[in-house]
Design a protein around this motif. Structure first.
Motif, PDB file in Angstrom:
ATOM      1  N   UNK A 177      -0.785  69.326 -10.338  1.00  0.00           N
ATOM      2  CA  UNK A 177      -2.262  69.255 -10.184  1.00  0.00           C
ATOM      3  C   UNK A 177      -2.443  67.612  -9.254  1.00  0.00           C
ATOM      4  N   UNK A 178      -3.265  67.799  -8.298  1.00  0.00           N
ATOM      5  CA  UNK A 178      -3.315  66.628  -7.482  1.00  0.00           C
ATOM      6  C   UNK A 178      -4.641  66.025  -7.864  1.00  0.00           C
ATOM      7  N   UNK A 179      -4.471  64.912  -8.484  1.00  0.00           N
ATOM      8  CA  UNK A 179      -5.919  64.197  -8.891  1.00  0.00           C
ATOM      9  C   UNK A 179      -6.290  63.039  -7.998  1.00  0.00           C
ATOM     10  N   UNK A 180      -5.684  63.042  -7.061  1.00  0.00           N
ATOM     11  CA  UNK A 180      -6.271  62.286  -5.769  1.00  0.00           C
ATOM     12  C   UNK A 180      -7.711  62.550  -5.251  1.00  0.00           C
ATOM     13  N   UNK A 181      -8.679  61.726  -5.503  1.00  0.00           N
ATOM     14  CA  UNK A 181      -9.993  61.838  -4.984  1.00  0.00           C
ATOM     15  C   UNK A 181     -10.434  62.701  -3.737  1.00  0.00           C
ATOM     16  N   UNK A 182     -11.221  63.563  -3.961  1.00  0.00           N
ATOM     17  CA  UNK A 182     -11.592  64.019  -2.607  1.00  0.00           C
ATOM     18  C   UNK A 182     -12.115  63.132  -1.673  1.00  0.00           C
ATOM     19  N   UNK A 183     -11.751  63.275  -0.382  1.00  0.00           N
ATOM     20  CA  UNK A 183     -12.169  62.490   0.874  1.00  0.00           C
ATOM     21  C   UNK A 183     -13.706  62.866   1.014  1.00  0.00           C
ATOM     22  N   UNK A 184     -14.507  61.982   1.609  1.00  0.00           N
ATOM     23  CA  UNK A 184     -15.805  62.318   2.022  1.00  0.00           C
ATOM     24  C   UNK A 184     -15.938  63.426   3.177  1.00  0.00           C
ATOM     25  N   UNK A 185     -14.772  63.372   4.036  1.00  0.00           N
ATOM     26  CA  UNK A 185     -14.853  64.333   5.078  1.00  0.00           C
ATOM     27  C   UNK A 185     -13.454  64.739   5.534  1.00  0.00           C
ATOM     28  N   UNK A 186     -13.331  65.730   6.313  1.00  0.00           N
ATOM     29  CA  UNK A 186     -12.275  66.391   6.667  1.00  0.00           C
ATOM     30  C   UNK A 186     -12.584  67.189   7.779  1.00  0.00           C
ATOM     31  N   UNK A 187     -11.386  67.608   8.539  1.00  0.00           N
ATOM     32  CA  UNK A 187     -11.533  68.258   9.710  1.00  0.00           C
ATOM     33  C   UNK A 187     -11.698  69.910   9.426  1.00  0.00           C
ATOM     34  N   UNK A 188     -10.899  70.360   8.530  1.00  0.00           N
ATOM     35  CA  UNK A 188     -10.865  71.759   8.139  1.00  0.00           C
ATOM     36  C   UNK A 188     -10.648  71.661   6.488  1.00  0.00           C
ATOM     37  N   UNK A 189     -11.606  72.335   5.915  1.00  0.00           N
ATOM     38  CA  UNK A 189     -11.695  72.459   4.484  1.00  0.00           C
ATOM     39  C   UNK A 189     -11.077  73.974   4.333  1.00  0.00           C
ATOM     40  N   UNK A 190      -9.976  74.171   3.485  1.00  0.00           N
ATOM     41  CA  UNK A 190      -9.485  75.328   3.041  1.00  0.00           C
ATOM     42  C   UNK A 190      -9.785  75.940   1.834  1.00  0.00           C
ATOM     43  N   UNK A 191     -10.394  76.812   1.415  1.00  0.00           N
ATOM     44  CA  UNK A 191     -10.887  77.156   0.138  1.00  0.00           C
ATOM     45  C   UNK A 191      -9.988  78.383  -0.550  1.00  0.00           C
ATOM     46  N   UNK A 192      -8.941  77.998  -1.434  1.00  0.00           N
ATOM     47  CA  UNK A 192      -8.107  78.857  -1.858  1.00  0.00           C
ATOM     48  C   UNK A 192      -6.766  78.427  -1.528  1.00  0.00           C
ATOM     49  N   UNK A 193      -5.740  78.492  -2.631  1.00  0.00           N
ATOM     50  CA  UNK A 193      -4.482  77.984  -2.255  1.00  0.00           C
ATOM     51  C   UNK A 193      -3.590  79.047  -2.429  1.00  0.00           C
ATOM     52  N   UNK A 236      -6.164  67.044  10.369  1.00  0.00           N
ATOM     53  CA  UNK A 236      -6.397  66.554   8.895  1.00  0.00           C
ATOM     54  C   UNK A 236      -7.241  67.888   8.418  1.00  0.00           C
ATOM     55  N   UNK A 237      -6.957  68.025   7.031  1.00  0.00           N
ATOM     56  CA  UNK A 237      -7.592  69.237   6.208  1.00  0.00           C
ATOM     57  C   UNK A 237      -7.318  68.856   4.922  1.00  0.00           C
ATOM     58  N   UNK A 238      -8.095  69.952   3.918  1.00  0.00           N
ATOM     59  CA  UNK A 238      -8.103  69.426   2.537  1.00  0.00           C
ATOM     60  C   UNK A 238      -7.915  71.204   1.819  1.00  0.00           C
ATOM     61  N   UNK A 239      -6.955  71.398   1.057  1.00  0.00           N
ATOM     62  CA  UNK A 239      -6.971  72.419   0.293  1.00  0.00           C
ATOM     63  C   UNK A 239      -7.529  72.297  -0.902  1.00  0.00           C
ATOM     64  N   UNK A 240      -8.429  73.273  -1.235  1.00  0.00           N
ATOM     65  CA  UNK A 240      -9.239  73.349  -2.451  1.00  0.00           C
ATOM     66  C   UNK A 240      -9.121  74.502  -3.432  1.00  0.00           C
ATOM     67  N   UNK A 241      -8.539  74.282  -4.654  1.00  0.00           N
ATOM     68  CA  UNK A 241      -8.372  75.510  -5.662  1.00  0.00           C
ATOM     69  C   UNK A 241      -8.932  75.234  -6.938  1.00  0.00           C
ATOM     70  N   UNK A 242      -9.705  76.381  -7.321  1.00  0.00           N
ATOM     71  CA  UNK A 242     -10.493  76.316  -8.729  1.00  0.00           C
ATOM     72  C   UNK A 242      -9.470  76.331  -9.810  1.00  0.00           C
ATOM     73  N   UNK A 243      -8.181  76.610 -10.050  1.00  0.00           N
ATOM     74  CA  UNK A 243      -7.115  76.653 -10.800  1.00  0.00           C
ATOM     75  C   UNK A 243      -6.705  75.361 -11.126  1.00  0.00           C
ATOM     76  N   UNK A 244      -6.481  74.723 -12.253  1.00  0.00           N
ATOM     77  CA  UNK A 244      -5.604  73.656 -12.721  1.00  0.00           C
ATOM     78  C   UNK A 244      -4.189  73.565 -12.163  1.00  0.00           C
TER      79      UNK A 244
END
Length: 273
Positions: free
Chosen positions: A1-17, A34-42
C-alpha cells in the motif's frame, strides 16, 4: 500500500488499478507523463478472476516490457476443443497464428496485476491506496476528483479503469448497454486429473448443460458450468457436482480453499452489440 500523500494536481488521474489501469500507468511512466493511479482497495485482490491473455494483449505487453515475466508465470494453451459428450466436434488450433505468441496464455489475474505493478514500480511509479473516488466533475480546465474521505485531486484528464460500476464512466454519461444472462453459472478453480491435460481448453455439451474446463498454473483447472440454481456461497460438493458427468474424463478433484472457489448466479451482466 502506497501511503504517500496525494498530490494536489496531476496530468492524468487513473481510477482503478486492474490490468487496464496498470498498463496505462506503465505507458505514461515510460513516456515521462505525470499521473496518479487511485484504487479503493488497500491491497490488490488475490483471486484468479479473468485468467485468459490473448496473443494481441501479449504483443502490447511486449512493448511495455511486461510479457516475458507474465509468460513465465502462465500456461501456454495451443488449442480449443468443442465436444458433444465424449464426441469431439471440432478443434481450433492456435499454434499457426501469425504472431510471436501463437497461443492463449492462461494465468490468474492477480499474476497479471503483480507483473504490471512490478514493472510500474521499476519505472518509479506506484498505486495510491486506499482511495475511493466518489465524484468526478469536469470543467473547462480539467477534472476534479473527490475521494470518500473528502480529499480532492485536480487533473487534466481522468481515465476510468474502475470496472463495470465505473464512477468515471457514470460521471461522463457513458452508458453500459447490455442485458442479463438467463442462466445461472458456477465457477471454481480446482485441482484434478483431467484427460485432455493442460494444453487444451475444453467446451463440452452434456445432458446437464454446458461445461468449460481450462488449465491454470500449478496443476489447477478453471471449471465453469451452467446449473439450474447456483448457490450464493459455493462449496466443494456443489462445485464438483457440475462436472462429474462431463466427459471426456470423470476427474478426481478437490476445490481449492478460500478465495480460489467462487460462483456467480443469475443476473450477471453482459454487454451487447
Amino acid at each position: 500500500m502506497d501511503t504517500t500523500p496525494l498530490p494536489a494536481r496531476t496530468e492524468v488521474a487513473i481510477v482503478g488499478a486492474g490490468p487496464a489501469g496498470l498498463a496505462l500507468a506503465v505507458t505514461l511512466a515510460a513516456s515521462g507523463i505525470d499521473f496518479v493511479v487511485l484504487d479503493r482497495l488497500a491491497e490488490g485482490a488475490n483471486t484468479s478472476r479473468a485468467a485468459v491473455v490473448h496473443a494481441r494483449t501479449l504483443e502490447v505487453l511486449d512493448e511495455l516490457g511486461a510479457s516475458e515475466e507474465l509468460i513465465a508465470r502462465g500456461i501456454q494453451v495451443t488449442r480449443f476443443a468443442v465436444r458433444d459428450g465424449s464426441r469431439r466436434l471440432l478443434t481450433v488450433p492456435f499454434d499457426k497464428l501469425p504472431t510471436a505468441h501463437p497461443y492463449t496464455l492462461m494465468v490468474p489475474q492477480y499474476e497479471t496485476e503483480s507483473v504490471l505493478l512490478a514493472r510500474l514500480r521499476a519505472l518509479g511509479g506506484d498505486v495510491h491506496r486506499p482511495h475511493e473516488v466518489t465524484s468526478v466533475v469536469q470543467d473547462e480546465d480539467g477534472v476534479t476528483l473527490t475521494m470518500s474521505t473528502g480529499q480532492t485531486l485536480r487533473a487534466g484528464y481522468a481515465v476510468g479503469t474502475d470496472g463495470m460500476h465505473s464512477t468515471v464512466r457514470e460521471a461522463s454519461g457513458i452508458g453500459f448497454t447490455g442485458s442479463a444472462y438467463s442462466e445461472s453459472f458456477v465457477l471454481a478453480d480446482v485441482v484434478m486429473d483431467w484427460a485432455p491435460g493442460p494444453s487444451e481448453v475444453s467446451l463440452t455439451f452434456g445432458t446437464a448443460g454446458l461445461t468449460v474446463v481450462a488449465p491454470l498454473p500449478g496443476g489447477h483447472y478453471r471449471v465453469v458450468a451452467t446449473v439450474d440454481d447456483a448457490p450464493d456461497t459455493p462449496t466443494s460438493p456443489s462445485s464438483s457436482s457440475c462436472w462429474t458427468s462431463a466427459p471426456p474424463a470423470r476427474p478426481r478433484s478437490r476445490a481449492l480453499p478460500g478465495p480460489h472457489v467462487s460462483g456467480c448466479t443469475t443476473g450477471s451482466p453482459t454487454t451487447t452489440g
